[in-house]
Design a protein around this motif. Structure first.
Motif, PDB file in Angstrom:
ATOM      1  N   THR A 615       0.828  -1.192   0.000  1.00 25.54           N
ATOM      2  CA  THR A 615       0.000   0.000   0.000  1.00 25.54           C
ATOM      3  C   THR A 615       0.868   1.250   0.000  1.00 25.54           C
ATOM      4  O   THR A 615       2.034   1.234   0.378  1.00 25.54           O
ATOM      5  N   THR A 616       0.233   2.338  -0.461  1.00 23.88           N
ATOM      6  CA  THR A 616       0.826   3.676  -0.362  1.00 23.88           C
ATOM      7  C   THR A 616      -0.087   4.512   0.517  1.00 23.88           C
ATOM      8  O   THR A 616      -1.078   4.020   1.066  1.00 23.88           O
ATOM      9  N   GLN A 617       0.237   5.798   0.626  1.00 24.46           N
ATOM     10  CA  GLN A 617      -0.596   6.682   1.440  1.00 24.46           C
ATOM     11  C   GLN A 617      -2.002   6.809   0.872  1.00 24.46           C
ATOM     12  O   GLN A 617      -2.955   7.037   1.615  1.00 24.46           O
ATOM     13  N   GLU A 618      -2.123   6.652  -0.451  1.00 25.51           N
ATOM     14  CA  GLU A 618      -3.408   6.910  -1.094  1.00 25.51           C
ATOM     15  C   GLU A 618      -4.238   5.643  -1.320  1.00 25.51           C
ATOM     16  O   GLU A 618      -5.455   5.666  -1.214  1.00 25.51           O
ATOM     17  N   THR A 619      -3.573   4.511  -1.618  1.00 22.15           N
ATOM     18  CA  THR A 619      -4.349   3.353  -2.067  1.00 22.15           C
ATOM     19  C   THR A 619      -3.609   2.062  -1.834  1.00 22.15           C
ATOM     20  O   THR A 619      -2.408   2.064  -1.514  1.00 22.15           O
ATOM     21  N   THR A 620      -4.340   0.961  -1.999  1.00 24.17           N
ATOM     22  CA  THR A 620      -3.746  -0.371  -1.945  1.00 24.17           C
ATOM     23  C   THR A 620      -3.331  -0.763  -3.352  1.00 24.17           C
ATOM     24  O   THR A 620      -4.155  -0.807  -4.270  1.00 24.17           O
ATOM     25  N   ILE A 621      -2.051  -1.062  -3.521  1.00 26.50           N
ATOM     26  CA  ILE A 621      -1.518  -1.400  -4.838  1.00 26.50           C
ATOM     27  C   ILE A 621      -1.731  -2.878  -5.136  1.00 26.50           C
ATOM     28  O   ILE A 621      -2.060  -3.262  -6.253  1.00 26.50           O
ATOM     29  N   TYR A 622      -1.555  -3.688  -4.092  1.00 25.17           N
ATOM     30  CA  TYR A 622      -1.539  -5.127  -4.336  1.00 25.17           C
ATOM     31  C   TYR A 622      -1.975  -5.861  -3.083  1.00 25.17           C
ATOM     32  O   TYR A 622      -1.586  -5.528  -1.965  1.00 25.17           O
ATOM     33  N   THR A 623      -2.819  -6.875  -3.238  1.00 27.79           N
ATOM     34  CA  THR A 623      -3.206  -7.786  -2.166  1.00 27.79           C
ATOM     35  C   THR A 623      -3.094  -9.197  -2.702  1.00 27.79           C
ATOM     36  O   THR A 623      -3.621  -9.507  -3.770  1.00 27.79           O
ATOM     37  N   SER A 624      -2.411 -10.070  -1.976  1.00 27.71           N
ATOM     38  CA  SER A 624      -2.073 -11.391  -2.527  1.00 27.71           C
ATOM     39  C   SER A 624      -3.166 -12.420  -2.280  1.00 27.71           C
ATOM     40  O   SER A 624      -2.930 -13.478  -1.729  1.00 27.71           O
ATOM     41  N   SER A 625      -4.393 -12.109  -2.650  1.00 30.31           N
ATOM     42  CA  SER A 625      -5.480 -13.077  -2.525  1.00 30.31           C
ATOM     43  C   SER A 625      -5.517 -13.967  -3.761  1.00 30.31           C
ATOM     44  O   SER A 625      -6.201 -13.698  -4.748  1.00 30.31           O
ATOM     45  N   ASN A 626      -4.701 -14.998  -3.720  1.00 29.55           N
ATOM     46  CA  ASN A 626      -4.656 -15.968  -4.817  1.00 29.55           C
ATOM     47  C   ASN A 626      -4.216 -15.367  -6.136  1.00 29.55           C
ATOM     48  O   ASN A 626      -4.531 -15.883  -7.200  1.00 29.55           O
ATOM     49  N   THR A 627      -3.496 -14.282  -6.098  1.00 27.43           N
ATOM     50  CA  THR A 627      -3.044 -13.661  -7.343  1.00 27.43           C
ATOM     51  C   THR A 627      -1.544 -13.670  -7.396  1.00 27.43           C
ATOM     52  O   THR A 627      -0.860 -13.753  -6.396  1.00 27.43           O
ATOM     53  N   ILE A 635       4.421   3.555  -9.272  1.00 29.52           N
ATOM     54  CA  ILE A 635       3.884   4.420  -8.224  1.00 29.52           C
ATOM     55  C   ILE A 635       4.325   5.850  -8.504  1.00 29.52           C
ATOM     56  O   ILE A 635       5.515   6.089  -8.767  1.00 29.52           O
ATOM     57  N   PRO A 636       3.414   6.818  -8.445  1.00 29.58           N
ATOM     58  CA  PRO A 636       3.829   8.215  -8.633  1.00 29.58           C
ATOM     59  C   PRO A 636       4.730   8.664  -7.490  1.00 29.58           C
ATOM     60  O   PRO A 636       4.643   8.160  -6.362  1.00 29.58           O
ATOM     61  N   TYR A 637       5.585   9.610  -7.792  1.00 23.16           N
ATOM     62  CA  TYR A 637       6.554  10.076  -6.801  1.00 23.16           C
ATOM     63  C   TYR A 637       5.866  10.651  -5.563  1.00 23.16           C
ATOM     64  O   TYR A 637       6.385  10.531  -4.451  1.00 23.16           O
ATOM     65  N   ALA A 638       4.682  11.230  -5.748  1.00 22.48           N
ATOM     66  CA  ALA A 638       3.955  11.799  -4.608  1.00 22.48           C
ATOM     67  C   ALA A 638       3.531  10.726  -3.617  1.00 22.48           C
ATOM     68  O   ALA A 638       3.212  11.016  -2.468  1.00 22.48           O
ATOM     69  N   SER A 639       3.528   9.451  -4.042  1.00 24.52           N
ATOM     70  CA  SER A 639       3.140   8.334  -3.171  1.00 24.52           C
ATOM     71  C   SER A 639       4.346   7.482  -2.807  1.00 24.52           C
ATOM     72  O   SER A 639       4.236   6.260  -2.694  1.00 24.52           O
ATOM     73  N   ASN A 640       5.501   8.111  -2.646  1.00 22.46           N
ATOM     74  CA  ASN A 640       6.720   7.332  -2.399  1.00 22.46           C
ATOM     75  C   ASN A 640       6.864   6.876  -0.956  1.00 22.46           C
ATOM     76  O   ASN A 640       7.926   6.421  -0.542  1.00 22.46           O
ATOM     77  N   PHE A 641       5.797   6.983  -0.164  1.00 19.65           N
ATOM     78  CA  PHE A 641       5.715   6.361   1.161  1.00 19.65           C
ATOM     79  C   PHE A 641       4.988   5.032   0.973  1.00 19.65           C
ATOM     80  O   PHE A 641       3.793   5.002   0.691  1.00 19.65           O
ATOM     81  N   VAL A 642       5.715   3.915   1.089  1.00 18.35           N
ATOM     82  CA  VAL A 642       5.124   2.603   0.805  1.00 18.35           C
ATOM     83  C   VAL A 642       5.167   1.743   2.059  1.00 18.35           C
ATOM     84  O   VAL A 642       6.048   1.895   2.912  1.00 18.35           O
ATOM     85  N   LYS A 643       4.207   0.844   2.156  1.00 21.31           N
ATOM     86  CA  LYS A 643       4.116  -0.064   3.300  1.00 21.31           C
ATOM     87  C   LYS A 643       3.816  -1.469   2.798  1.00 21.31           C
ATOM     88  O   LYS A 643       2.965  -1.664   1.932  1.00 21.31           O
ATOM     89  N   PHE A 644       4.548  -2.427   3.356  1.00 24.83           N
ATOM     90  CA  PHE A 644       4.355  -3.829   3.009  1.00 24.83           C
ATOM     91  C   PHE A 644       3.896  -4.585   4.256  1.00 24.83           C
ATOM     92  O   PHE A 644       4.431  -4.376   5.346  1.00 24.83           O
ATOM     93  N   ARG A 645       2.938  -5.443   4.073  1.00 23.25           N
ATOM     94  CA  ARG A 645       2.564  -6.392   5.135  1.00 23.25           C
ATOM     95  C   ARG A 645       2.755  -7.795   4.609  1.00 23.25           C
ATOM     96  O   ARG A 645       2.270  -8.125   3.525  1.00 23.25           O
ATOM     97  N   PHE A 646       3.506  -8.583   5.331  1.00 27.88           N
ATOM     98  CA  PHE A 646       3.777  -9.942   4.879  1.00 27.88           C
ATOM     99  C   PHE A 646       3.356 -10.927   5.954  1.00 27.88           C
ATOM    100  O   PHE A 646       3.212 -10.586   7.131  1.00 27.88           O
TER     101      PHE A 646
END
Length: 933
Positions: A615-627, A635-646
């Motif tokens: 995810t970024t500050q604005e939206t969820t980029i990817y969720t690993s539900s069977n994909t 990702i646009p530079y304005a959203s260069n704050f990224v978070k990963f959950r594993f």
């Protein structure tokens, strides 16, 4: 399937998953994520986070089924369909029942079961079965009313309340013979065992279906289900069954209906009503309860006896005469080895209440070392009390089967077998320290106490220690002693994993290279124990490990399986009891572990790790539900704050699951292992990155790496088009600047010519001035030189004048002496000559004008000096001017006194008066001052 002890149980309360109490169905997808049909919707558990998904009508979810396509089919009240991940992996619901509602069909009611049969998905309610195939729905109405349905070995069975059990094939239902006898009860489960089918009913117990006949299954399991009401279950591998009950938890039975395990609230479940059970891909058991969810680690080689079996801290175990004895801090407990452990608790042996330290079987007799004495146990009784002093342990004397050395709170004592009875003979004198473990070799008794090793030598009667030696190190290389133990029937000593034996002949410790070699790759140990099978157990800090002996005499090291409970070991009293490879008991601070080393192969599979959310500050980029990540993520530079959950869908011993991550393009090294499942990166620069994550399970096995590549676009001012614009702008700017520079160069050339002319003229004038100054300087130097010459001539003239003065003084002296001569006695001739001589001398003196010439010359030469001095000091007298001139000429006091015709003291007085008139400081030089004027 283990029949001894309780598996690890982990309870998830409704406050953990934040849902309803009841859980009706469980399934698992290809990524090992678990799904639960709950009163509040569908819940997904990825091993770390619970996620909730609701149906459009907010109804209860009673059934679900995962599909290889990534869809999760679900059924609720008047609603069924499937969840499917969208392009970002987020699960989105698609209704299938809406197509039925548009046709004004009958009420769907609750979808109780969902089955996948070949390429068909069957949704079963009380009224009908809905067949979803090739994106079309087909309805099969119940002959009367369906109860439940079951898929057994690719055959689908329905129970109809009038027609009995129906077999589904190619869209048709066919009744199986003699199945209507179960019409007066609800069938909750059908399971295959060998070539039979076991049928579990709600209130009539278990039945067996074989050769078109149905008969009660007369077993222990049947008795349990009849007593506690059955709610189905699930088949396990090796023809074991999990059977759910309403009243008393679940049981696990074998193919003959023998109960292997009974797990209920007393044994650790949070609720005794199990609505559903599920075996995951690791052969572990999940229970959907009437209130909550429970996980049972059935695939583990470890099971436990804890407070539910009346056990506390365990210090020793032993099996003797088909009884398992356990020494605890509350006493000695026992359990019949031949009786199943599933129900009966351990019982306390009366009289052993309190701290029991040890249990040892010596020559067929079971000894107990207790805080209140030394006991002999027989069955469930204390058959004899040998001593009331607190005891630690017992050791048989080598070569003396009738003698035992025992350590107690006051040192050591001797026990002896007399006429078939063990009795206390005496307390051994000479050593009174309280020690726990010790070893015997010949007549030496070895004790490790604090930092010292004591070598105690017994006399022939075992009545006293005749010598005591204290050892502080094993060798010059190994300057300490960590432990003493018996391995391979020899007493060995250890420091920093270097092993030694003691040579009686050489009276020294000698290296044991065999043991040192097998321990060379193991971290420094502090406790070592050899079990009955020859395996060597060791403790490194708080980690337990074992060097397992192989048939060829070598050892294999194993430590990872024990990481889950080593923090609960009783480190000062490590208890390992190996009966055989399938039965190993390990004492813990809160109970007893049963370890089946033959089941280790079941836990060696690699865990899986997934990056669940990106995810970024604005939206969820990817969720690993069977994909899978098959698209480019930018990702646009304005959203260069990224978070990963594993997460890792590994559910065994979740406290010891550790993660490590590395962001390629940012991190240089992998992170340290930690339990953190979230990683954030802020202010990333534009560029290409790849997030990598791996997991290590509780057995130390590391997964493959999960990765997500992504790109961060540059800001608009660092974009390619921006750089192109910058190039154009720079080019245009350079052109403008170049043209302006050309104009400026032409203008500057004109001004430069004028300036050069001006500089030339200035330079020429400066040269002329410098030439003039140089001529003046030369003239000045010449004048100075001339002045110096004049001064030298003045000096010379003064000197000459002084010589003349001296000559005149001499002549005047001669004249005076001539006056004193009486000439009356002279004849005329002599008198004439004498007078002539006197007049000649007098004439010479009177005619010498050199002194006046000297004064005139000095005044002429130093006219300017005298003028400046007079101007600066108007009150100066002529006499002082003369003195100043003489001083300027560097004349000595003697010369000045002769010229001025005064004494030397008069000269000094004149100098003093001159200094005062010139107002000079005491330290200032008079001559220097005059020379500066």
């Amino acid at each position: 399937m283990k029949s001894i002890g309780i598996p690890e149980i982990r309870n998830y309360k409704r406050t953990d998953y934040k849902g309803g109490t009841q859980n009706w169905n469980i399934d698992q997808d290809a990524n090992n994520n678990l799904y639960f049909a709950n009163n509040d919707g569908m819940f997904m558990f990825d091993g770390t986070v619970w996620s909730k998904y609701e149906l459009p009508n907010k109804s209860v979810v009673r059934s679900l089924k995962t599909h290889s396509s990534g869809k999760i089919f679900v059924g609720g009240y008047n609603e069924f369909g499937y969840f499917k991940p969208n392009s970002n992996g987020k699960l989105v619901y698609f209704s299938l029942s809406k197509f039925l509602k548009n046709k004004n069909t009958i009420s769907i009611d609750i979808i109780w079961k969902i089955h996948q049969l070949k390429n068909e998905i069957i949704f079963q309610s009380f009224n009908a079965a809905y067949i979803f195939k090739n994106n079309q729905l087909k309805i099969i109405k119940a002959p009367t009313r369906f109860q439940f349905s079951f898929l057994v070995k690719n055959t689908l069975y329905f129970q109809d309340i009038n027609k009995g059990i129906l077999k589904y094939r190619n869209g048709n239902l066919t009744a199986i013979p003699n199945s209507t006898l179960l019409n007066n009860t609800e069938i909750w489960g059908m399971f295959p065992i060998d070539n039979k089918i076991i049928i579990s009913t709600l209130d009539k117990g278990l039945y067996i279906y074989q050769n078109n006949k149905i008969a009660p299954w007369d077993t222990d399991a049947n008795w349990f289900i009849k007593k506690n009401s059955g709610l189905g279950g699930v088949a396990m591998k090796n023809n074991h069954l999990v059977l759910n009950s309403v009243v008393d938890g679940v049981i696990i039975c074998d193919r003959n209906g023998k109960i292997i395990q009974h797990i209920n609230r007393k044994k650790g479940l949070q609720n005794n009503t199990s609505l559903t059970s599920f075996i995951d891909k690791n052969e572990n058991l999940w229970l959907g309860l009437d209130n909550g969810i429970s996980f049972l680690n059935e695939n583990s080689p470890f099971t436990f006896f804890g407070s539910s079996y009346n056990l506390s801290t365990v210090y020793a175990t032993i099996v003797h005469k088909e009884i398992l004895y356990v020494a605890t801090n509350q006493g000695v407990f026992y359990h019949r080895w031949s009786i199943p452990f599933r129900e009966e608790d351990f019982q306390l042996i009366n009289g052993t209440e309190g701290q029991a330290w040890n249990l040892q079987l010596i020559n067929g007799t079971l000894f107990c070392a207790h805080n209140r004495g030394a006991f002999i146990l027989n069955g469930n009784l204390i058959s004899r009390t040998l001593d009331s002093t607190g005891y630690w342990s017992f050791k048989g004397v080598p070569g003396k089967p009738d003698k035992i050395i025992a350590s107690n709170y006051n040192g050591f004592s001797l026990l002896e077998n007399r006429n078939g009875n063990w009795v206390l003979i005496n307390q051994i004198k000479g050593f009174s320290k309280s020690v726990g473990e010790f070893e015997l070799s010949n007549t030496n008794l070895w004790v490790k106490k604090d930092e010292n090793l004591f070598q105690l030598k017994l006399d022939s009667n075992y009545s006293r220690f005749i010598s005591i030696k204290t050892h502080k190190k094993l060798s010059e290389k190994d300057s300490g002693i960590t432990s003493v133990q018996r391995i391979k029937n020899s007493v060995v000593f250890q420091y920093n994993n270097h092993f030694y034996t003691y040579s009686e002949k050489k009276n020294k410790f000698e290296p044991n290279m065999f043991l040192t070699k097998i321990f060379q790759k193991i971290p420094k140990t502090n406790t070592i124990v050899e079990d009955k099978a020859g395996n060597i157990w060791y403790v490194v800090k708080e980690t337990l490990g074992v060097l397992k002996k192989t048939p060829n005499g070598t050892y294999t090291n194993t430590s990872n399986p024990f990481l889950n409970f080593t923090q609960y070991l009783v480190y000062n009293n490590l208890s390992i009891n190996t009966l055989d490879s399938k039965n190993i008991f390990i004492g813990l601070t809160d109970g007893l572990v049963h370890y089946d080393s033959n089941q280790l192969n079941n836990i060696n599979s690699k865990p899986k790790v997934f990056i669940q959310d990106f995810t970024t500050q604005e939206t969820t980029i990817y969720t690993s539900s069977n994909t899978s990540v098959d698209k480019k993520i930018t990702i646009p530079y304005a959203s260069n704050f990224v978070k990963f959950r594993f997460s890792s869908p590994t559910f065994e011993n979740v406290e010891n699951i550790k993660y490590s991550y590395k962001l390629n393009g940012f991190d240089e090294e992998w992170s340290n292992w930690s339990s953190a499942t979230i990683k954030e990166y802020t202010n990333l620069r534009e560029g290409k990155y790849t997030m990598n994550v791996k997991v290590k399970n509780s057995f130390g096995i590391i997964s493959d790496t999960a990765s997500i590549p992504f790109t961060i676009s540059p800001p608009w001012y660092r974009h390619f088009i921006a750089y192109l614009f910058y190039l154009i702008l720079i080019g245009a700017t350079i052109r403008v600047i170049r043209d302006r520079i050309k104009i400026k160069i032409r203008r500057n050339k004109y001004y430069e010519t004028i300036e050069q002319r001006r500089l030339y003229l200035e330079k020429e004038a400066r040269i002329r001035q410098e030439q003039f100054n140089l001529e003046k300087e030369i003239e000045k130097l010449n004048n100075d030189k001339l002045q110096l010459n004049l001064l030298a001539k003045d000096k010379e003239l003064v000197t000459n004048s002084l010589q003349v003065v001296k000559k005149n003084k001499i002549l005047n002296g001669i004249i005076q002496r001539l006056k004193d001569i009486d000439t009356s006695t002279f004849d005329e001739t002599n008198k004439f000559q004498f007078e002539k001589l006197r007049k000649s001398i007098l004439k010479e003196v009177n005619s010498d004008k050199s002194w006046k010439d000297l004064e005139k010359h000095i005044k002429n030469v130093h006219f300017e000096f005298l003028k400046r001095l007079k101007e600066k000091h108007p009150t100066i007298s002529p006499r002082e001017l003369d003195l100043s001139t003489y001083l300027l000429m560097n004349m000595s006091t003697k010369e000045i006194s002769e010229i001025m015709n005064i004494s030397g003291g008069g000269v000094e007085l004149a100098r003093y008066r001159l200094r005062k008139k010139l107002e000079l400081e005491k330290k200032e030089s008079l001559t220097g001052y005059l020379m500066r004027i």
